[in-house]
Design a protein around this motif. Structure first.
Motif, PDB file in Angstrom:
ATOM      1  N   SER A  53      74.786  51.139  56.913  1.00 16.81           N
ATOM      2  CA  SER A  53      75.181  52.522  56.362  1.00 16.81           C
ATOM      3  C   SER A  53      74.436  52.830  55.235  1.00 16.81           C
ATOM      4  O   SER A  53      73.538  51.982  54.600  1.00 16.81           O
ATOM      5  N   THR A  54      74.476  54.100  54.686  1.00 20.90           N
ATOM      6  CA  THR A  54      73.666  54.281  53.685  1.00 20.90           C
ATOM      7  C   THR A  54      74.479  53.907  52.263  1.00 20.90           C
ATOM      8  O   THR A  54      75.588  53.472  52.442  1.00 20.90           O
ATOM      9  N   SER A  55      74.045  54.128  51.209  1.00 21.87           N
ATOM     10  CA  SER A  55      74.563  53.699  49.850  1.00 21.87           C
ATOM     11  C   SER A  55      75.676  54.666  49.486  1.00 21.87           C
ATOM     12  O   SER A  55      76.511  54.342  48.789  1.00 21.87           O
ATOM     13  N   GLN A  56      75.871  55.626  50.302  1.00 23.67           N
ATOM     14  CA  GLN A  56      77.221  56.447  50.056  1.00 23.67           C
ATOM     15  C   GLN A  56      78.450  55.570  50.551  1.00 23.67           C
ATOM     16  O   GLN A  56      79.571  56.051  50.095  1.00 23.67           O
ATOM     17  N   ASN A  57      78.235  54.857  51.245  1.00 21.08           N
ATOM     18  CA  ASN A  57      79.398  54.073  51.561  1.00 21.08           C
ATOM     19  C   ASN A  57      79.273  52.665  51.046  1.00 21.08           C
ATOM     20  O   ASN A  57      79.240  51.691  51.758  1.00 21.08           O
ATOM     21  N   SER A  58      79.139  52.399  49.976  1.00 23.65           N
ATOM     22  CA  SER A  58      78.689  51.076  49.420  1.00 23.65           C
ATOM     23  C   SER A  58      79.464  51.147  47.853  1.00 23.65           C
ATOM     24  O   SER A  58      79.475  52.110  47.184  1.00 23.65           O
ATOM     25  N   VAL A  59      79.592  49.783  47.540  1.00 22.44           N
ATOM     26  CA  VAL A  59      79.934  49.884  45.680  1.00 22.44           C
ATOM     27  C   VAL A  59      79.549  48.560  45.406  1.00 22.44           C
ATOM     28  O   VAL A  59      78.990  47.879  46.155  1.00 22.44           O
ATOM     29  N   ASN A  60      78.956  48.555  44.174  1.00 16.89           N
ATOM     30  CA  ASN A  60      78.492  47.261  43.615  1.00 16.89           C
ATOM     31  C   ASN A  60      79.008  47.215  41.827  1.00 16.89           C
ATOM     32  O   ASN A  60      79.508  48.068  41.472  1.00 16.89           O
ATOM     33  N   GLY A  61      78.622  46.155  41.748  1.00 18.66           N
ATOM     34  CA  GLY A  61      79.157  45.695  40.110  1.00 18.66           C
ATOM     35  C   GLY A  61      78.724  44.211  39.781  1.00 18.66           C
ATOM     36  O   GLY A  61      77.572  43.619  40.316  1.00 18.66           O
ATOM     37  N   LYS A  62      79.312  43.929  38.459  1.00 17.49           N
ATOM     38  CA  LYS A  62      78.853  42.566  37.938  1.00 17.49           C
ATOM     39  C   LYS A  62      79.960  41.614  38.101  1.00 17.49           C
ATOM     40  O   LYS A  62      80.974  41.983  38.049  1.00 17.49           O
ATOM     41  N   TRP A  63      79.489  40.395  38.143  1.00 14.57           N
ATOM     42  CA  TRP A  63      80.439  39.330  38.145  1.00 14.57           C
ATOM     43  C   TRP A  63      79.976  38.263  37.126  1.00 14.57           C
ATOM     44  O   TRP A  63      78.771  37.936  37.196  1.00 14.57           O
ATOM     45  N   ILE A  64      80.852  37.655  36.321  1.00 15.26           N
ATOM     46  CA  ILE A  64      80.372  36.730  35.412  1.00 15.26           C
ATOM     47  C   ILE A  64      80.891  35.533  35.723  1.00 15.26           C
ATOM     48  O   ILE A  64      82.081  35.105  35.977  1.00 15.26           O
ATOM     49  N   LYS A  65      79.966  34.631  35.748  1.00 14.14           N
ATOM     50  CA  LYS A  65      80.481  33.072  35.758  1.00 14.14           C
ATOM     51  C   LYS A  65      80.407  32.325  34.217  1.00 14.14           C
ATOM     52  O   LYS A  65      79.505  32.374  33.663  1.00 14.14           O
ATOM     53  N   GLN A  66      81.779  31.870  34.114  1.00 13.60           N
ATOM     54  CA  GLN A  66      81.788  31.126  32.846  1.00 13.60           C
ATOM     55  C   GLN A  66      81.321  29.821  33.082  1.00 13.60           C
ATOM     56  O   GLN A  66      81.167  29.300  33.873  1.00 13.60           O
ATOM     57  N   PRO A 106      85.983  37.708  34.736  1.00 14.65           N
ATOM     58  CA  PRO A 106      85.071  36.498  35.135  1.00 14.65           C
ATOM     59  C   PRO A 106      85.614  35.371  35.746  1.00 14.65           C
ATOM     60  O   PRO A 106      86.848  35.370  35.964  1.00 14.65           O
ATOM     61  N   GLY A 107      84.892  34.216  36.411  1.00  9.22           N
ATOM     62  CA  GLY A 107      85.512  33.433  37.128  1.00  9.22           C
ATOM     63  C   GLY A 107      84.493  32.050  36.866  1.00  9.22           C
ATOM     64  O   GLY A 107      83.832  32.030  36.038  1.00  9.22           O
ATOM     65  N   THR A 108      85.045  31.071  37.864  1.00 12.34           N
ATOM     66  CA  THR A 108      84.178  29.988  37.565  1.00 12.34           C
ATOM     67  C   THR A 108      83.519  29.455  38.854  1.00 12.34           C
ATOM     68  O   THR A 108      82.514  29.706  39.041  1.00 12.34           O
ATOM     69  N   ASN A 109      84.397  28.708  39.809  1.00 10.85           N
ATOM     70  CA  ASN A 109      83.854  28.107  40.830  1.00 10.85           C
ATOM     71  C   ASN A 109      83.905  28.907  41.962  1.00 10.85           C
ATOM     72  O   ASN A 109      83.212  28.426  43.044  1.00 10.85           O
ATOM     73  N   ARG A 110      84.620  29.980  42.100  1.00 12.42           N
ATOM     74  CA  ARG A 110      84.734  30.642  43.124  1.00 12.42           C
ATOM     75  C   ARG A 110      84.552  32.315  42.930  1.00 12.42           C
ATOM     76  O   ARG A 110      85.283  32.681  41.942  1.00 12.42           O
ATOM     77  N   LEU A 111      83.833  32.986  43.871  1.00 11.78           N
ATOM     78  CA  LEU A 111      84.147  34.536  43.781  1.00 11.78           C
ATOM     79  C   LEU A 111      84.667  34.790  44.970  1.00 11.78           C
ATOM     80  O   LEU A 111      84.140  34.502  46.200  1.00 11.78           O
ATOM     81  N   ASN A 112      85.726  35.846  44.789  1.00 15.30           N
ATOM     82  CA  ASN A 112      86.304  36.352  46.134  1.00 15.30           C
ATOM     83  C   ASN A 112      85.970  37.957  46.001  1.00 15.30           C
ATOM     84  O   ASN A 112      86.236  38.678  44.879  1.00 15.30           O
ATOM     85  N   ILE A 113      85.603  38.256  47.171  1.00 13.67           N
ATOM     86  CA  ILE A 113      85.356  39.806  47.018  1.00 13.67           C
ATOM     87  C   ILE A 113      86.232  40.263  48.349  1.00 13.67           C
ATOM     88  O   ILE A 113      85.963  39.756  49.502  1.00 13.67           O
ATOM     89  N   MET A 114      87.084  41.106  48.250  1.00 11.53           N
ATOM     90  CA  MET A 114      88.064  41.893  49.314  1.00 11.53           C
ATOM     91  C   MET A 114      87.582  43.158  49.368  1.00 11.53           C
ATOM     92  O   MET A 114      87.602  43.873  48.537  1.00 11.53           O
TER      93      MET A 114
END
Length: 563
Positions: free
Chosen positions: A550-563, A492-500
């Motif tokens: 692209s199609t969903s075959q070249n994608s990823v997804n997930g959850k992020w929690i803000k505290q 989890p994070g607070t004021n910034r979400l980084n996606i690399m």
């Protein structure tokens, strides 16, 4: 129009209060800003008269509700007729308001309410006076979609909100199931990015009382998928406070939140599935602060899976009851912590109680209390149908099972204490680097998901952690089967979400909240996308990274929690 703004503001405050701690001062500032924008727009002459229609009585064939507001002024029944198959379609952005104690009934037909993140569909009631009194017919009687003719009908709901539906003891027994939504014998049912809030069905505390399914009751669909939904504040005297799922077919319930629901059995969820059911799966859900036994799983199947769920701070009977006949369903990688049990039958257990032959492994079953037993009981079972296979779990005291880990799991920011009064929706149930659960899980079983509860890669270097979250060190960049390299931090994070993410082609990055509202989107993101989240409420968000076009075959997804 101002009253409509008031209604949505009140609803927003109620919804945000479920899992985002917004102060009253902040909310009032939001309210003033919205009213200022509303009146400025009105003075500029940009608001036209609202499109309002009234509905009641019997309709035949296909019915389309496409208006700003649909007022339900009497019971509505949609039947098949000379015009063909019965079907109710509710357009995005429609507000359906029950003007009295009425229901909307689709009989032997399909029901489509497919909103969007920018144009959700809301179902509610005007009169909620004495809503908590079971003997007062206030609120409305909810949505019914029933098939008794063997048709091939579907129920599709996306980006919908259903609240203030109530079924009282005066209602007929066959109409006292599923206050918010009742679905019976449809070929396909899918609920996605929907919220079911403050719906109630009243009856007795009898286990078999028909007053079941406070939020939703789904009976015997061909296939049912419930995903990214919120069940909050729903109530049943008997079973299924949030959701009741019954039948002999296929169910998958994932990435949902069950919060402050109440029932004697299955305050969050009851599943009663027959021997012909195929692969039921309950995964990646956040189940917290419910009142009553949280999960009641009646699975007469050999292929069921309960995994990667966070089940915490619930209060009532044993939080997870696997009340099934002999089967080898899998319960793995769940975090079942700090629940308070008042007992079940003659066996009081704070964590899991089962009568089947499940395989129970890689779970953190820690510091759950049992009021009337001697000491602390984390797991228990009845020998009638044989014994479960239990291995590689984390317990707070000694259990003589293979691969057991004992002691403090070292969560980053848990909500310590037993029961819902200690619940903290922004708690962080991921592991610190000192946790004994890291790399202590068993990988002898197959079929692990690609990601953990928070959306981070599940297996690292061929080793898996115990619990719903996989420990992440900052330096790791993980390769998915899609060959997309990515890292989400801090989580989890607070004021910034980084996606690399590193790919040879342009990236798109999108982030949604629990209701499906788009919070961030970039069509041509850089390898490191830095997102300012300072103004976002605390809670759960969903991210997705994919190659542009692209199609969903070249994608990823997930959850992020803000505290």
């Amino acid at each position: 129009m101002a009253c409509v703004v008031d209604f949505f503001l009140d609803f927003l405050y109620n919804f945000v209060g479920t899992n985002k701690k917004v102060s009253s001062k902040l909310f009032q500032a939001m309210k003033k800003s919205l009213f200022f924008a509303f009146w400025m727009t009105l003075m500029a002459g940009r608001i036209t008269a609202q499109n309002v229609i009234e509905v009641s009585g019997e309709y035949h064939g296909q019915v389309l509700w496409e208006a700003d507001t649909v007022k339900v002024v009497g019971d509505v029944v949609i039947e098949a007729g000379d015009t063909g198959h019965a079907r109710l379609i509710v357009a995005p952005g429609t507000f359906v308001m029950a003007e009295g104690y009425y229901k909307v009934f689709v009989h032997n037909g399909s029901f489509y309410a497919q909103g969007t993140e920018t144009e959700p569909i809301v179902f509610s009631a005007r009169d909620i006076t004495d809503f908590n009194n079971p003997n007062v017919d206030s609120g409305w009687k909810g949505l019914y979609a029933v098939n008794d003719s063997g048709g091939q009908d579907s129920v599709l709901m996306e980006h919908c909100s259903v609240h203030y539906a109530k079924l009282t003891p005066s209602s007929p027994d066959n109409e006292r199931k599923g206050a918010g939504l009742y679905v019976d014998a449809k070929k396909y049912c899918r609920l996605s990015h929907c919220s079911f809030i403050n719906n109630k069905t009243y009856g007795t505390t009898n286990f078999y009382d028909p007053g079941q399914g406070g939020g939703v009751y789904v009976n015997n669909p061909g296939t049912c998928i419930i995903e990214h939904c919120l069940f909050k504040g729903n109530f049943s005297n008997s079973r299924g406070g949030g959701l009741m799922a019954i039948g002999n077919r296929s169910f998958k319930i994932h990435d949902c939140e069950f919060y402050e629901n109440t029932a004697q059995y299955g305050s969050a969820l009851v599943m009663g599935l027959g021997m012909n059911s195929v692969g039921p799966e309950v995964c990646n859900n956040y189940i917290h602060a419910n009142h009553g036994n949280a999960l009641y799983l009646g699975w007469d199947v050999v292929t069921g899976k309960l995994h990667d769920n966070v089940i915490v701070n619930n209060e009532g009977m044993t939080p997870v009851i696997g009340a099934t006949s002999p089967n080898t369903s899998l319960y793995y990688n769940n975090t079942i912590v700090l629940n308070q049990s008042t007992g079940f039958m003659d066996d009081q257990t704070g964590g899991i109680w089962t009568i089947g032959q499940q395989k129970i492994y890689n779970n953190i079953i820690y510091f759950n209390g049992a009021s009337f037993s001697f000491g602390e009981r984390q797991i228990g079972f009845d020998h009638t149908y044989g014994n479960p296979t239990i291995f590689n779990n984390c317990f707070s005291y000694y259990h003589d099972y293979p691969g057991s880990v004992y002691g403090e799991p070292d969560f980053v920011m848990p909500a310590y204490g037993l029961g819902p009064e200690y619940d903290r929706p922004n708690a962080d149930w991921s592991l610190q680097n000192t946790s004994p659960c890291i790399n202590a899980g068993s990988t002898e079983m197959s079929g692990y998901p690609a990601t953990d509860y928070y959306g981070n890669p599940r297996i690292k270097d061929g080793i898996i952690d115990i619990g719903a979250t996989e420990f992440q060190d900052f330096e790791a960049v993980n390769e998915m089967p899609s060959e997309l390299l990515y890292k989400v931090f801090p989580n989890p994070g607070t004021n910034r979400l980084n996606i690399m993410a590193i790919m040879e082609q342009p990236l798109s990055v999108s982030v949604y909240d629990m209701t499906g509202r788009l919070m961030f989107y970039s069509e041509s993101a850089s390898p490191l996308t830095e997102i300012d989240t300072e103004d976002w409420p605390s809670g759960m968000y969903f991210w997705k990274v994919c190659a542009t076009g692209s199609t969903s075959q070249n994608s990823v997804n997930g959850k992020w929690i803000k505290q």
